[in-house]
Design an enzyme around this catalytic site. Structure first.
Site, mmCIF file in Angstrom:
data_model
loop_
_atom_site.group_PDB
_atom_site.id
_atom_site.type_symbol
_atom_site.label_atom_id
_atom_site.label_comp_id
_atom_site.label_asym_id
_atom_site.label_seq_id
_atom_site.Cartn_x
_atom_site.Cartn_y
_atom_site.Cartn_z
ATOM 1 N N GLU A 1 9.879 -2.785 10.367
ATOM 2 C CA GLU A 1 9.892 -1.430 9.825
ATOM 3 C C GLU A 1 11.038 -0.576 10.366
ATOM 4 O OE1 GLU A 1 5.917 0.052 10.440
ATOM 5 O OE2 GLU A 1 5.016 -1.523 9.224
ATOM 6 N N ASN B 1 11.172 -7.174 8.517
ATOM 7 C CA ASN B 1 9.919 -6.929 7.798
ATOM 8 C C ASN B 1 9.735 -5.431 7.599
ATOM 9 O OD1 ASN B 1 7.306 -8.104 6.853
ATOM 10 N ND2 ASN B 1 6.418 -6.909 8.525
ATOM 11 N N HIS C 1 1.688 -3.267 1.108
ATOM 12 C CA HIS C 1 0.458 -2.477 1.230
ATOM 13 C C HIS C 1 0.359 -1.595 -0.015
ATOM 14 C CE1 HIS C 1 -0.113 -3.889 5.291
ATOM 15 N NE2 HIS C 1 1.052 -3.413 5.666
ATOM 16 N N GLU D 1 2.077 -8.939 4.213
ATOM 17 C CA GLU D 1 0.911 -8.167 4.672
ATOM 18 C C GLU D 1 0.147 -7.594 3.479
ATOM 19 O OE1 GLU D 1 1.972 -5.269 7.654
ATOM 20 O OE2 GLU D 1 3.529 -6.559 8.507
ATOM 21 N N ASP E 1 -2.262 -6.152 0.855
ATOM 22 C CA ASP E 1 -3.572 -5.584 0.575
ATOM 23 C C ASP E 1 -3.407 -4.602 -0.580
ATOM 24 O OD1 ASP E 1 -2.582 -3.206 1.978
ATOM 25 O OD2 ASP E 1 -3.253 -4.144 3.828
#
Length: 477
Positions: free
Chosen positions: A165, A206, A242, A270, A272
């Site tokens: 990030e 990432n 996300h 990741e 979701d």
């Protein structure tokens, strides 16, 4: 985007036995309109496509039998949720603790799962002592942290999120302690330190909100172009993903493809898909559509190596604690029952042809013309190998080797070649190398040696010198 220790205060959901979990998952899979003999787990179907399907687990999750049993049955990659971050591994300067991370690795190894290291450099979950350092000490501390942790897990981690990030929403780099101390060069310094500590691990940047083409992903794309052109050991980009239900970016596939065209792997790291609670049936169906879109986008990009969901079930998710009012982001509910999202993801995998990822044409950072792949030999014996140059720059290049089984399954393979003009490998992944002069021997890693008849796998490397495609041979015991 991920709070510390989110597993400690989460609702634990209703625990069911492994038999019930597997029976429910299998029942849904069998009921789908799929080709004959379709795989009934995410990992089996993903592996048939030359990819992985992973999840994230914390140390607390390891004590919940139904959750980890479901994870072991469905996934073949594990990302530690918090256990490898800086605050967990070096809470005070020079004092390292890898106990929690080791537990995740041990679980993965005992279930035949690979591990994605997460992460080495991040502005969050960073001990206060790091941010309080005089700026002229930050680089040394960062390099020591990376070297110590990557060395500890050398040979046990498939890939590292080396930098996590790093970007603001406007496409500029965050003004964190690492940037203040070293400027934008800190990313290259971190990647080189990780490569030196574990030359066989794939190294990633990432980030979140980079899934579509926007200011943030444009900033990262420009950085990736620059790093590749300099020969910095960057191997991939992680798209955290996300999402909010119904809001998958329409440019997801095109965005991943442009990074892949640089010669980089891409991965959904990741995943979701949160819903404003309470979730109704239409929202759950839309969530299924969303999961199907993400899986299909990965399958459509030849260098997309896999998808990882950030957790297992709705009862053990970080979402409600970070996004109040939202929940239900996973493929299984809090009772470990499969949702439409699981059905859609498995259906997308089973509906795609069984093909392994192959290299995409590179965007060359120099006028050097593309190097043609070595001739593909007929697969008549135990195995064959094809070497392709996927990127080149002044003084170096990146190549990928596809290993394919012949008419019979193989259990272990060895690829050999001889460099024509002094080339040397600087980094290799998905295999183990030995070198004698100009002769190179690469053997399978622990996880990719077994190939069904006609199936294939790949390994890759970066090398010093002029790009070359020597003749390669493959043998199997």
């Amino acid at each position: 985007m991920k709070p510390p220790n989110h597993s400690s205060d989460r609702s634990r959901g209703r625990v069911r036995g492994l038999a019930a979990v597997l029976a429910a998952a299998t029942a849904v899979a069998v009921g789908l309109a799929m080709p004959a003999q379709a795989a009934s787990t995410l990992k089996a179907s993903a592996e048939a496509k030359g990819r992985y399907f992973g999840t994230a687990l914390t140390r607390g999750d390891l004590g919940i039998s139904a959750e980890v049993n479901l994870a072991a049955a469905q996934f073949d990659m594990v990302t530690p949720g918090n256990e490898m971050k800086w605050d967990a591994t070096e809470p005070s300067r020079g004092s390292f603790n890898f106990g929690s991370g080791d537990q995740i690795v041990s679980f993965a190894q005992s279930h035949g799962m690979r591990v994605r290291g997460h992460n080495l450099v991040w502005h969050a979950q960073l001990p206060a002592w790091v941010s309080s350092l005089p700026l002229n000490q930050v680089q040394g501390v960062m390099e020591n942290h990376i070297t110590t942790e990557a060395t500890h897990y050398k040979g046990k981690v498939y890939a590292w999120d080396v930098i996590n990030e790093p970007y603001n929403e406007d496409g500029t780099l965050r003004q964190d302690v690492f940037y203040k101390a070293m400027g934008a060069n800190y990313l290259a310094i971190a990647l080189r330190a990780a490569h030196a500590a574990d030359p066989n691990a794939k190294l990633y940047i990432n980030d979140y909100n980079i899934e579509g083409i926007n200011a943030k992903s444009n900033g990262l794309y420009s950085l990736a172009q620059s790093l590749v052109s300099q020969g910095v050991p960057l191997h991939g980009i992680g798209f955290e993903s996300h999402f909010i239900v119904g809001q998958i970016p329409s440019s997801l596939q095109a965005n991943m493809q442009r990074f892949a065209d640089l010669g980089l792997d891409v991965a959904i790291t990741e995943l979701d898909d949160r819903i404003l609670m309470p979730a109704d049936s239409s929202e759950l169906q839309q969530q299924g559509t969303d999961y199907g879109k993400v899986v299909n986008a990965c399958l459509a990009v030849s260098r997309c190596v896999g998808v990882s969901q950030w957790g297992v079930d709705d009862g053990h998710t970080w979402i409600p604690g970070t996004f109040p009012g939202y929940g239900a982001p996973m493929m299984w509910d809090s009772s470990y029952q499969p949702k439409p999202a699981y059905t859609a993801a498995l259906n997308a995998l089973n509906s795609a042809p069984n093909t392994s990822p192959s290299p995409t044409p590179p965007v060359s950072p120099s006028p050097t013309p593309p190097v043609s792949p070595s001739p593909t030999p007929p697969v008549t014996g135990a195995c064959s190998a094809t070497l392709t140059t996927v990127n080149s720059w002044p003084g170096g290049f990146q190549s990928e080797v596809t290993v394919r089984a012949g008419s019979s399954a193989v259990n272990g393979w060895t690829v050999k070649w001889t460099w024509p003009g002094g080339q040397t490998i600087s980094s290799l992944w998905n295999g183990t190398q030995s070198v004698s002069g100009s002769s190179v021997t690469v053997r399978n890693a622990s996880y990719n040696g077994s190939l069904a008849a006609g199936a294939s796998t790949t390994f890759g490397f970066t090398a010093n010198g002029t790009a070359a495609t020597p003749a390669v041979t493959c043998t199997s015991p």
